[in-house]
Write a protein that holds these residues in place. Sequence first.
Motif, short mmCIF file in Angstrom:
data_model
loop_
_atom_site.label_atom_id
_atom_site.label_comp_id
_atom_site.label_asym_id
_atom_site.label_seq_id
_atom_site.Cartn_x
_atom_site.Cartn_y
_atom_site.Cartn_z
N GLN A 20 0.69 -1.03 0.05
CA GLN A 20 -0.06 -0.08 0.06
C GLN A 20 0.88 1.24 -0.13
OE1 GLN A 20 -3.18 0.16 2.94
NE2 GLN A 20 -2.84 2.34 2.93
N PRO A 21 0.70 2.28 -1.03
CA PRO A 21 1.46 3.41 -0.88
C PRO A 21 1.18 4.26 0.16
CG PRO A 21 -0.27 3.34 -2.57
CD PRO A 21 -0.19 2.16 -1.97
N VAL A 22 2.03 4.93 1.08
CA VAL A 22 1.84 6.02 1.95
C VAL A 22 3.01 7.16 1.37
CG1 VAL A 22 1.17 4.41 3.57
CG2 VAL A 22 3.57 4.98 3.41
N HIS A 23 2.79 8.10 2.54
CA HIS A 23 3.46 9.31 2.08
C HIS A 23 2.81 10.23 0.95
CE1 HIS A 23 7.27 11.62 2.34
NE2 HIS A 23 6.98 11.71 3.36
N TRP A 24 1.85 10.14 0.78
CA TRP A 24 0.99 11.03 -0.32
C TRP A 24 -0.41 11.43 0.11
CZ3 TRP A 24 -2.97 9.37 -4.12
CH2 TRP A 24 -3.38 8.41 -3.86
N ALA A 25 -1.17 11.95 -0.72
CA ALA A 25 -2.65 12.38 -0.32
C ALA A 25 -3.00 13.16 0.95
CB ALA A 25 -3.51 11.10 -0.58
N LYS A 26 -1.91 13.87 1.41
CA LYS A 26 -2.26 14.84 2.54
C LYS A 26 -1.26 15.91 2.41
CE LYS A 26 -3.13 14.89 7.38
NZ LYS A 26 -3.52 13.99 8.52
N PHE A 27 -0.23 15.97 1.94
CA PHE A 27 0.76 17.15 2.06
C PHE A 27 1.44 17.48 0.89
CE2 PHE A 27 0.84 15.97 6.70
CZ PHE A 27 0.11 16.77 7.26
N ALA A 28 1.51 18.66 0.41
CA ALA A 28 2.31 18.76 -0.88
C ALA A 28 3.86 19.36 -0.51
CB ALA A 28 1.72 19.91 -1.71
N GLU A 29 4.76 18.63 -0.39
CA GLU A 29 6.04 18.74 -0.07
C GLU A 29 6.94 18.85 -1.22
OE1 GLU A 29 5.77 17.04 4.57
OE2 GLU A 29 6.37 15.77 2.89
N SER A 30 6.52 18.50 -2.30
CA SER A 30 7.47 18.53 -3.47
C SER A 30 6.61 19.10 -4.63
CB SER A 30 7.90 17.02 -4.01
OG SER A 30 8.94 17.03 -4.98
N SER A 31 6.95 19.26 -5.72
CA SER A 31 6.53 19.57 -6.72
C SER A 31 5.70 18.98 -7.94
CB SER A 31 7.34 20.63 -7.61
OG SER A 31 8.03 21.64 -6.91
N HIS A 32 5.63 17.51 -7.79
CA HIS A 32 4.87 16.75 -8.59
C HIS A 32 3.48 17.00 -8.17
CE1 HIS A 32 3.79 14.06 -5.31
NE2 HIS A 32 5.22 13.94 -5.11
N VAL A 33 2.69 16.40 -9.55
CA VAL A 33 1.21 16.83 -9.43
C VAL A 33 0.81 15.68 -8.18
CG1 VAL A 33 -1.08 16.05 -10.58
CG2 VAL A 33 1.08 17.17 -11.80
N TRP A 34 -0.21 16.16 -7.56
CA TRP A 34 -0.50 15.37 -6.33
C TRP A 34 -0.90 13.90 -6.23
CZ3 TRP A 34 -5.12 12.85 -4.53
CH2 TRP A 34 -5.99 12.83 -5.17
N ASN A 35 -1.56 13.42 -7.36
CA ASN A 35 -2.02 11.96 -7.73
C ASN A 35 -0.83 11.44 -8.72
OD1 ASN A 35 -2.63 13.12 -10.05
ND2 ASN A 35 -4.85 12.58 -9.87
N ASP A 36 0.40 11.98 -8.98
CA ASP A 36 1.26 11.38 -9.56
C ASP A 36 1.80 10.07 -9.26
OD1 ASP A 36 2.54 11.37 -12.35
OD2 ASP A 36 4.35 11.74 -10.85
N PRO A 37 2.08 9.99 -7.70
CA PRO A 37 2.56 8.81 -7.19
C PRO A 37 1.81 7.58 -7.58
CG PRO A 37 2.56 10.65 -5.61
CD PRO A 37 1.92 11.23 -6.77
N VAL A 38 0.37 7.41 -7.39
CA VAL A 38 -0.30 6.24 -7.57
C VAL A 38 -0.35 6.22 -9.20
CG1 VAL A 38 -2.54 7.18 -7.30
CG2 VAL A 38 -2.24 4.75 -6.68
N ARG A 39 -0.61 7.23 -9.64
CA ARG A 39 -0.63 7.09 -11.35
C ARG A 39 0.71 6.18 -11.88
NH1 ARG A 39 -2.35 12.96 -13.38
NH2 ARG A 39 -4.68 12.69 -13.26
N GLN A 40 2.05 6.49 -11.25
CA GLN A 40 3.11 5.89 -11.96
C GLN A 40 3.24 4.65 -11.10
OE1 GLN A 40 6.40 7.85 -13.26
NE2 GLN A 40 5.66 9.83 -12.66
N LEU A 41 2.61 4.42 -9.68
CA LEU A 41 3.10 2.98 -8.99
C LEU A 41 2.48 1.88 -9.92
CD1 LEU A 41 3.90 1.48 -6.55
CD2 LEU A 41 1.83 2.44 -5.39
N LEU A 42 1.07 2.23 -10.25
CA LEU A 42 0.27 0.94 -10.47
C LEU A 42 0.91 0.13 -11.60
CD1 LEU A 42 -3.05 2.18 -9.79
CD2 LEU A 42 -1.94 0.66 -8.53
N PRO A 43 1.11 0.74 -12.89
CA PRO A 43 1.84 0.22 -14.02
C PRO A 43 3.33 -0.66 -13.65
CG PRO A 43 1.89 2.43 -14.40
CD PRO A 43 0.99 2.40 -13.20
N ALA A 44 3.90 0.26 -12.68
CA ALA A 44 5.40 -0.34 -12.36
C ALA A 44 5.08 -1.68 -11.54
CB ALA A 44 6.09 0.78 -11.76
N ALA A 45 4.40 -1.59 -10.89
CA ALA A 45 4.13 -2.56 -9.81
C ALA A 45 3.37 -3.85 -10.84
CB ALA A 45 3.20 -2.31 -8.55
N ALA A 46 2.52 -3.52 -11.60
CA ALA A 46 2.10 -4.69 -12.38
C ALA A 46 2.98 -5.40 -13.17
CB ALA A 46 0.94 -3.96 -13.40
#
Length: 368
Positions: free
Chosen positions: A313-339
């Motif tokens: 399960q991905p954590v460290h996202w969906a609450k604070f903007a501490e970097s400059s990436h699009v807020w939901n980019d983490p899970v968008r990129q994680l899913l195909p890589a994990a598949a």
Amino acid sequence: MLFAQKNKYFNFLFATTLCLLTACKLLPSLGRNPEGEALTRVQQQPNYKNGAFKNLPYPDDTVQTRIKGGNMMKLFFGKPDSVVPPRQLPWVKTNLKTLSSDKPVVVWFGHSSVLIKHQGTNILIDPVFSGNAGPVPGMVKAFKGATHYGLDDMPPIDVVIISHDHYDHLDYRTLKKLRHQVKKVIVPVGAGSHLRYWGYKPAQITELNWHQSHTLSGGISVTATPARHRSNRTLEGNKTLWASYVIKTGNYKLFFSGDGGYGHHFKTIGTQYGPFDLALIECGQYSPNWPHSHMHPTQTAQAAHDLQARTMQPVHWAKFAESSHVWNDPVRQLLPAAAKLGVEVSVPRLGEPYVVGSPAFQKVWWEL
């Protein structure tokens, strides 16, 4: 134009004032680094050298990326609007006090705050319920929809586990309120000094170095394991340790990554302590400016594979903007890589309980 000039002046004044307060240590939220006997114990640790804790050696450590002054200001004041969700995040209201299951139940509250319930024991990890992640209110505000849970919603907490002393993981206001309600706090070596400064009794605090364990009264074991990160609440860095954790409860093994960059330690942890029924792994706040202290989502997928995690399960996202990436980019990129690696990913909504061993949550709720 006049408004823009005033806004820049305010930002400069705010940053300058904060730096002065930090230098003078006038804010209790800054905590306190180890001193006296606590410092002596820290100095005896094998991974503490030349006045600071050190990461394990990694082949790419010779490559150092530093953030220039202009880029640092841009990170704080020049982020695109897309780092914040356009609307309130979906969330689920769960009665955490009556929630029960024969298997471990995990509830995520955004970023890295997680509640684990099993065998009558309640474990709260990296709780941040003040609505922001900084030394003063109003800094790094939580997203809309990510503040519906607070300490009043929590069941009696048996143990709080802290991964490291950064503000988005060790929250002064949350920990201050918890001190009379929690039996035990498990922290990396040195971080207990912050808690003692905030009024915690020494008997409440257990400090662990990597590969040290503590067994709770219910038989659940918590083992600190390596992470590739850093620590600081002021300009003094790495005076306290950072860690990931292995939690063994009954016949189940869970892993919590804390913060950290990718490295060979994940495979080592997987071999020594795995396989894991569920791995909660950081997946957000990454940047080319700090490639060794936070993972890109493709590295998060590889880390889950290295850990031999049945589900991640991905954590460290969906609450604070501490970097400059699009807020939901983490899970968008994680899913195909994990598949591609054959790693099952569960992405619950905030507050949605996940029973370990159940089918993964895969409903797409993050496309607002």
